[in-house]
Design an enzyme around this catalytic site. Structure first.
Site, PDB file in Angstrom:
ATOM      1  N   SER A  55      38.631  11.565  98.257  1.00 33.35           N
ATOM      2  CA  SER A  55      39.181  12.884  97.943  1.00 33.35           C
ATOM      3  C   SER A  55      38.051  13.892  97.784  1.00 33.35           C
ATOM      4  CB  SER A  55      39.998  12.816  96.650  1.00 33.35           C
ATOM      5  OG  SER A  55      39.114  12.901  95.547  1.00 33.35           O
ATOM      6  N   LYS A  56      38.426  15.166  97.713  1.00 28.01           N
ATOM      7  CA  LYS A  56      37.382  16.195  97.626  1.00 28.01           C
ATOM      8  C   LYS A  56      36.633  16.111  96.298  1.00 28.01           C
ATOM      9  CE  LYS A  56      40.372  19.953  96.052  1.00 28.01           C
ATOM     10  NZ  LYS A  56      40.783  21.338  96.287  1.00 28.01           N
ATOM     11  N   ARG A  57      37.268  15.539  95.294  1.00 23.50           N
ATOM     12  CA  ARG A  57      36.589  15.406  93.999  1.00 23.50           C
ATOM     13  C   ARG A  57      35.621  14.214  93.969  1.00 23.50           C
ATOM     14  NH1 ARG A  57      37.406  20.069  92.344  1.00 23.50           N
ATOM     15  NH2 ARG A  57      39.555  20.759  92.377  1.00 23.50           N
TER      16      ARG A  57
END
Ligand code: GLU
Length: 500
Positions: free
Chosen positions: A257-259
């Site tokens: 994920s982007k996190r």
């Protein structure tokens, strides 16, 4: 086969995730391989999720990576416009046809009403069963529908999924895929504001732009059932479909994920991005010191395998070797160490002057105002020792300034009182002979004094560089300069004196 036309169709809802970059790459490779056309289409019909700057970011990323579209906004093409928001008037005709032929219907339920449904039943979906009890042109009389059509603010058009039907299609990667229509919802295809949703715009554009192959992320697999139905309803032949495997977290568990970038300490976006909030600021691969060709080589193998153990590929070799049949079905684990390895290989082979230009800003930021030619020499000496371009500066500050701190532990191990005079003598020799060859000067002194190289060299390195780590010492001294190196040796004497 008709000439290949593929598209990369991102939505400008934020920076382009690395999975999107891989999708662009695979489309690009496939187009090049078949002498086809690679199209960029901006899917920006969801105004609520539109993020200013995202389209520019996507285009800049593709330019940085060299994945230049043949057609697209800011590029050429006879099939434009290539931004869906500029194609609004095109879609109406098709949605009207779907309604007229009974494959789509008007739904008048308000967002509040739908929300209540969802609260009462978290599994609620607007489908062939529930639509029978909801407020739409299938359940209301013609006059009620017409009235709402003229007066309601909440008129959506939904796709009418047939009851009890198996919808199947072939996926180039997964083979035969089928969905029972009971699994599918009656997706909104046109919203109250007259904007189509992704599903309608996507298939209309793929048809009108004569796309032959759809290559996209696995998350779109179930939507494909809706798409296949729409192709059928409109009497069109669908393109071929290929759904790429997910990119997984480094742990192999779940989608990257982007996190995860912040969590694991590596970039997941090609370029840096400044969001509205602190947690939405992301460092890009470019700014983190990756070369674009290294990132592409790394990504090419994240879900595709050449079928042998070759790892390093030029772009031409990738185009030659790439095929949809060799894309893997299972998720591909994102391994940053592998990305760093590729980057190191490409840095080693990169031209020194190119590297110098790439790190010039970083040098200036650090207060090092040296010529690009000097920087290129540093790159030549350092490039085998780094994984990221800017480490050439951070791990070799001694090329730009005298060391402020010394590796005292190593000094203690290597230094004895009798070395002091020799260090002083070599320092002075270097200062006096700024244009002489340092290796000859130092070796002559060592030979004349009957010293051992292995005794003096580490001390000279510690004096000039502050550390035991670094490239060939004589090459380093040559670059730093004899006089400056000699001065550093003399200046380091107090540090030796202070060793306890
Ligand atoms: N707009 C979709 C996305 O953002 C494109 C999916 C597709 O390629 O059809 O990923």
């Amino acid at each position: 086969m008709a000439s290949v036309r593929v598209r990369f169709a991102p939505s400008p809802t934020g920076p382009l995730h690395i999975g999107g970059v891989r999708t662009a790459l695979y489309n690009y490779l496939f187009a090049r391989k078949h002498s086809g056309t690679f199209i960029l289409r901006i899917e920006d019909t969801d105004q609520g999720r539109y993020v200013p700057g995202a389209e520019q970011y996507i285009i800049e990323s593709l330019r940085w990576l060299g994945l230049l579209p043949d057609e697209g906004p800011e590029f050429d093409g006879q099939y434009g416009p290539y931004r869906q928001s500029e194609r609004k008037s095109i879609y109406r005709e098709y949605v009207d046809r779907l309604v007229a032929e009974g494959h789509a219907y008007y739904a008048f339920d308000t967002p509040d009403e739908l929300e209540t449904m969802r609260q009462n039943d978290p599994t609620f979906k607007y489908d062939a069963v529930t639509r029978k009890k909801l407020k739409n042109s299938l359940t209301l009389s013609t006059s009620e529908s017409d009235h709402l059509l003229n007066t309601s603010d909440h008129v959506a058009i939904r796709l009418r999924i047939p009851e009890n039907e198996v919808i199947s299609f072939n996926d180039e990667i997964r083979g035969h895929v089928s969905f029972n229509s009971s699994e599918l919802d009656d997706k909104v295809i046109l919203k109250g504001d007259g904007m189509p949703t992704y599903h309608l715009a996507n298939i209309v554009d793929d048809h009108l732009m004569e796309i032959t192959h759809v290559i996209r992320g696995e998350e779109w697999l179930s939507s494909t059932a809706h798409h296949v139905l729409m192709y059928r309803f409109l009497g069109w032949t669908p393109p071929s479909f290929s759904h790429l495997p997910l990119i997984l977290k480094p742990t192999g568990q779940g989608k990257l994920s982007k996190r995860d970038g912040a969590r694991f300490g590596f970039p997941v976006f090609p370029l840096s991005w400044d969001g509205d909030h602190e947690e939405d600021n992301f460092t890009g691969f470019r700014e983190d010191g990756f070369l674009p060709e290294a990132l592409l080589n790394f990504l090419s193998l994240l879900g595709w395998s050449p079928g042998n153990d070759q790892e390093m590929f030029t772009m031409d070799e990738l185009v030659e070797a790439f095929s949809l049949e060799k894309i893997v079905k299972s998720g591909a684990r994102f391994d940053i160490d592998k990305a760093l390895w590729f980057n190191q290989q490409y840095i080693i082979h990169a031209d020194n002057l190119r590297l110098a230009y790439l790190i010039q800003d970083k040098a200036i930021e650090s207060g090092y105002h040296v010529s690009v030619e000097y920087l290129a020499e540093v790159c030549g000496l350092m490039k085998e020792r780094v994984h990221k371009t800017h480490e050439i500066i951070s791990s070799a500050r001694f090329f730009f300034e005298a060391p402020h701190v010394f590796d005292v532990e190593s000094m203690k191990k290597k230094y004895r009182q009798e070395h002091r005079n020799h260090l002083e003598a070599i320092g002075n020799i270097l200062i006096k002979n700024d244009s002489g060859d340092p290796e000859t000067l130092i070796k002559d002194h060592i030979a004349a004094q009957n010293l051992k190289m292995g005794e003096i060299m580490p001390l000279l390195r510690l004096s000039v560089c502050g550390t035991m780590q670094g490239p060939d010492l004589m090459k380093s001294v040559r670059l730093i300069g004899n006089a400056e190196s000699g001065k550093r040796i003399l200046d380091s004497l107090p540090a030796y004196d202070n060793l306890s």
